[in-house]
Design an enzyme around this catalytic site. Structure first.
Site, PDB file in Angstrom:
ATOM      1  N   HIS A  17       0.086  -8.414  -9.949  1.00 37.95           N
ATOM      2  CA  HIS A  17       1.052  -9.315  -9.293  1.00 37.95           C
ATOM      3  C   HIS A  17       0.351 -10.436  -8.519  1.00 37.95           C
ATOM      4  O   HIS A  17       0.989 -11.414  -8.148  1.00 37.95           O
ATOM      5  CB  HIS A  17       2.043  -8.527  -8.420  1.00 37.95           C
ATOM      6  CG  HIS A  17       1.539  -8.136  -7.066  1.00 37.95           C
ATOM      7  ND1 HIS A  17       1.119  -6.865  -6.754  1.00 37.95           N
ATOM      8  CD2 HIS A  17       1.409  -8.849  -5.919  1.00 37.95           C
ATOM      9  CE1 HIS A  17       0.753  -6.820  -5.489  1.00 37.95           C
ATOM     10  NE2 HIS A  17       0.925  -8.017  -4.950  1.00 37.95           N
ATOM     11  N   ASP A  51       0.515  -2.577 -12.393  1.00 41.94           N
ATOM     12  CA  ASP A  51       0.082  -3.582 -11.422  1.00 41.94           C
ATOM     13  C   ASP A  51      -1.435  -3.523 -11.221  1.00 41.94           C
ATOM     14  O   ASP A  51      -1.927  -3.219 -10.127  1.00 41.94           O
ATOM     15  CB  ASP A  51       0.813  -3.359 -10.097  1.00 41.94           C
ATOM     16  CG  ASP A  51       0.690  -4.577  -9.182  1.00 41.94           C
ATOM     17  OD1 ASP A  51       0.289  -5.660  -9.681  1.00 41.94           O
ATOM     18  OD2 ASP A  51       0.984  -4.431  -7.982  1.00 41.94           O
ATOM     19  N   SER A  63      -3.037  -7.127  -1.041  1.00 46.68           N
ATOM     20  CA  SER A  63      -2.760  -6.761  -2.435  1.00 46.68           C
ATOM     21  C   SER A  63      -3.980  -6.969  -3.311  1.00 46.68           C
ATOM     22  O   SER A  63      -4.717  -7.949  -3.150  1.00 46.68           O
ATOM     23  CB  SER A  63      -1.619  -7.612  -2.983  1.00 46.68           C
ATOM     24  OG  SER A  63      -0.400  -7.171  -2.480  1.00 46.68           O
ATOM     25  N   GLY A  64      -4.145  -6.097  -4.257  1.00 49.30           N
ATOM     26  CA  GLY A  64      -5.274  -6.214  -5.187  1.00 49.30           C
ATOM     27  C   GLY A  64      -6.549  -5.616  -4.653  1.00 49.30           C
ATOM     28  O   GLY A  64      -7.491  -5.375  -5.403  1.00 49.30           O
TER      29      GLY A  64
END
Lengths: 230, 555
Positions: A42, A85, A180-181
């Site tokens: 994402h 994801d 995120s990530g």
């Protein structure tokens, strides 16, 4: 990172900052090979072009004015299978390994982190006023088995098999927007192993709403074959 | 053959004091078990074995009657029959500690003559273990164990000791150890040590305290009753239907005005949360719907709206009557510890290494050297102990952090593995720390990650695979060759008995997987064996940062 603390400089040497080509940090990522970074799919929604992004390694602050900084453009973006994801980024040139830039270990295929194992997340994301903005923060909390995490009072069946939960039941500390990530790593046999990729949550640091992470052990074959094939 | 110790429960790192104790020199643990089985003067209930010293102590006591102490390299073996609190058949082999008859009368001591003159006495029936006033069955009574009672109107009565084979649960079945392996919807249970068809995080070896055996129904996560993952790919898990026991549930000593540890015994009447919100009654479902009901948790004292800890939380809590806040912790005073040792850890700047003997270590490691999770200092399961935050207020015994409250040689912790009482922690001594506590400046020298450093003179983990050449102990004594029998005589660890363990020359090795790393027999007559100081290979490969992270944990 909400709660937690500011990390020691370069103590998480696999943490990278994923940036727009103009240098704005928006996601984290994890170095798993001198030329490959794992991040969340994402994080790549804004563009499918590798040139829209760059990766910074060896930095401790969001300003990234450290001499140890390594700046890499991307050669490829490869999204994970079946809409999961997770994604791989191939750097145009390999990063130079040193005491500030080092890959993390990958888990065994299909390994499930035992419930209650203490793991750590890192990032330059939202702190919700808990301090440490602009400096790489870290926090630790236990892994929560999907059976518990899917209880109605927790995440009510939203967590898939290829995802995992981690957090404190009472809230107060969590990963958040901008993390995120990035990595969720667990310490085992004197090394850190990448078990999760920061993915989603219902708000940040809320009680009984732990963070959800892509379960890396489900993607180890994909990571290996993708790196070999590319 | 390995069968000699099957009737014993083993606990590593444990030692027991016993007034009746005999020392033997033996070659194997089986020989030590045989010595215990052969004791005739007194009843041997346990033995202690120190493998490296080939030292064997048989003892009359066990962990039910004596405090267990920590001792490096020792293992305590306890006869299972003396630990069981249930009966097989009519219970002639019952050696438990129940001391009340089925109508609640207190048993008369077997060696007493009043109020009843006994037909069965310890001297006349020395093999029946007629000790104290515990229920026994010396005459094979068909009603099971019995005792003479202290009620002068009732000479004797059976004791209603539960059956070991009875399949039933007390409370929410947290302690259920039975063999039911079918769920209430008729699914067959998946083995806990299998990841098929369902991948899961209840790994028996990582959670030894949960007794996740075979594919038996268990309750490792505070659910209302035992459950299991199923062998059906379409049904991840299901509850098991196990009847409630008719026998009395385990008794507790309730805490009415304060809470010890995590407050699971708190039965007081505080009904307000730490932020002042009124608690919701446990038996109602408004404003918050939940399954922490008195029916689901019958042994947790979920009365009225009082703060309780029915599910292994950090402290007593309750659902609140505030529609914005589902639940909150309560502020129940801690018994004898105003400082609140289990408050969330406040992250501080620390090196995760220890100085000296580690008494001053205040780091965040919670893992033992063999990778076991540490038990909370305030908890008494799986290991009961006296190293509590209250007893050692200066030792910072928070959470399950590695500490050294008793001046041992390094930080340690009790482990969550019932078979390993304690271990030293996965920590190294601080080296060359510059004054002022600053982190050493690291140069950016290229460092090529390598898979492992098996050929280097360093160890990974416990050093089981260490094949380096160090042959000096931590005290600087030269090691004795493994094949030599002088000055130390030994036959537990030789190149012949352990051909795959690299016992060549006199180099330090770890043939027995000692959690403290490689060791050797020494050339010093006064010290049979000792550990070697082998540096760790960390820092050479993936996932091993040169600058150790703080690992701050919690809010």
């Amino acid at each position: 990172i909400v709660g937690g603390c500011v990390s020691k400089a370069h103590s998480w040497p696999w943490q990278i900052s994923l940036r727009t080509s103009s240098g704005i940090h928006f996601c984290g990522g994890t170095l798993v090979h001198p030329q490959w970074v794992v991040t969340a799919a994402h994080c790549l929604e804004r563009s499918k072009r590798p040139s829209a992004y760059k990766v910074l390694l060896g930095v401790h602050t969001e300003r990234a004015n450290e001499a140890s900084k390594q700046d890499r453009n991307l050669e490829k973006l490869i999204l994970g299978p079946n809409g999961a994801d997770i994604a791989l980024l191939k750097l145009q040139t390999p990063a130079i390994m040193n005491d500030k830039v080092l890959p993390v270990c990958l888990p065994e295929k299909d390994f499930v982190v035992p419930s209650g194992t203490e793991c750590y997340v890192t990032g330059w994301g939202e702190t919700q006023g808990t301090g440490g903005e602009g400096i790489l923060k870290e926090t630790g909390f236990p892994v929560i088995e999907n059976k518990i995490c899917n209880r109605p009072s927790y995440l009510n069946g939203r967590v898939k098999d290829h995802e995992m939960c981690a957090g404190n039941i009472e809230g107060g500390t969590d990963s958040c927007q901008g993390d995120s990530g990035g990595p969720l790593v667990c310490h085992s046999q004197n090394r850190y192993i990448l078990q999760g990729v920061t993915s989603w949550g219902l708000g940040c640091a809320n009680a009984m709403k732990p963070g959800v992470y892509a379960r890396v052990s489900k993607f180890v074959d994909w990571i290996d074959t993708t790196i070999k094939a590319n | 053959s390995g069968n000699e110790t099957d009737s014993y429960t083993k606990t590593e790192g444990a030692w027991i004091l016993s007034l009746q104790k005999t020392q033997y020199s033996v070659n194997t643990v089986a020989e030590c078990a045989a010595k215990c089985d052969a004791e005739t003067i007194w009843t041997c209930r346990s033995f202690l074995y120190i493998e490296k010293d080939q030292d064997c102590w048989t003892a009359a006591a066990n962990s039910k009657t004596e405090m267990i102490l920590r001792r490096s390299s020792a293992a305590l073996y306890e006869k299972k029959v003396y630990l069981q609190e249930c009966v097989n058949g009519i219970g002639t082999d019952y050696r438990g500690t129940k001391s009340k008859s089925k109508t609640g009368k207190i048993c008369q001591r077997w060696d007493a003559k009043y109020p009843h003159r006994p037909n069965f006495t310890p001297s006349e029936h020395p093999r029946a273990d007629l000790e104290s006033n515990f229920c026994r069955n010396p005459d094979a009574d068909s009603g099971g164990p019995w005792c003479y009672t202290t009620d002068s109107n009732t000479r004797w009565e059976n004791c209603d000791v539960p059956s070991c084979t009875e399949e039933c649960i007390h409370c929410s079945g947290e302690n259920y150890r039975g063999k039911i392996s079918t769920t209430e919807n008729a699914y067959t249970c998946q083995r806990w040590d299998s990841q098929k068809p369902h991948n899961h995080g209840y790994n028996p070896s990582a959670l030894p305290e949960k007794y996740l055996e075979e594919n038996y129904c268990r309750n490792p996560d505070g659910d209302p009753k035992p459950w299991c993952f199923t062998t059906s790919p379409s049904k991840r898990w299901d509850f098991c239907s196990i009847p409630r026991c008719t026998s009395e549930p385990p008794t507790i000593v309730p805490e009415l005005s304060c809470a010890t540890g995590e407050g699971e015994l708190y039965r007081g009447t505080i009904s307000v949360t730490e932020s002042g919100k009124q608690c919701q009654s446990w038996s109602v479902q408004t404003p918050w719907k939940h399954n922490r009901s008195p029916d689901n948790y019958p042994c947790k004292g979920l009365d009225s709206n009082y703060c309780r800890n029915p599910d292994n939380e950090r402290m007593p809590w309750c659902y609140t009557t505030n529609t914005e806040t589902r639940w909150e912790y309560c502020k129940v005073p801690s018994c004898g510890d105003a400082a609140g040792p289990d408050e969330p850890v406040i992250p501080v700047e620390e090196e995760d290494c220890y100085e000296g003997d580690g008494t001053s270590y205040r780091g965040v490691t919670t893992e033992s050297i063999s990778g076991k999770r540490c038990q909370r200092w305030s908890a008494m399961t799986p290991h009961s102990h006296k190293k509590t935050p209250q007893a050692f207020p200066q030792a910072d015994l928070r959470r399950n952090l590695c500490r050294n409250p008793d001046g041992d040689r390094a930080p340690w912790c009790y482990t969550t593995d019932p078979s390993v009482r304690w271990e030293y922690c996965n920590l190294e001594k601080c080296v060359n720390k510059p004054s002022g506590g600053a982190t050493p400046t690291q140069s950016s020298n290229p460092l090529v990650p390598t898979p492992d450093s098996a050929q280097k003179d360093c160890k990974t983990g416990k050093g089981d695979t260490y094949r380096g050449v160090t042959s000096i102990t931590v005290l600087g004594v030269t090691c004795q060759a493994w094949r030599a029998q002088s000055p130390q005589q030994h036959n537990s660890f030789t190149p012949q008995t352990h051909p795959t363990k690299g016992l060549e020359g006199n180099s330090c090795r770890n043939p027995d997987g000692d959690v403290n790393g490689p060791w050797c027999y020494t050339t010093d007559r006064n010290k049979k064996w000792d550990y070697c100081q082998i540096p760790d290979c960390a820092g050479m490969s993936c996932g091993t940062p040169v600058t150790k992270p703080k690992r701050c944990f919690g809010r």
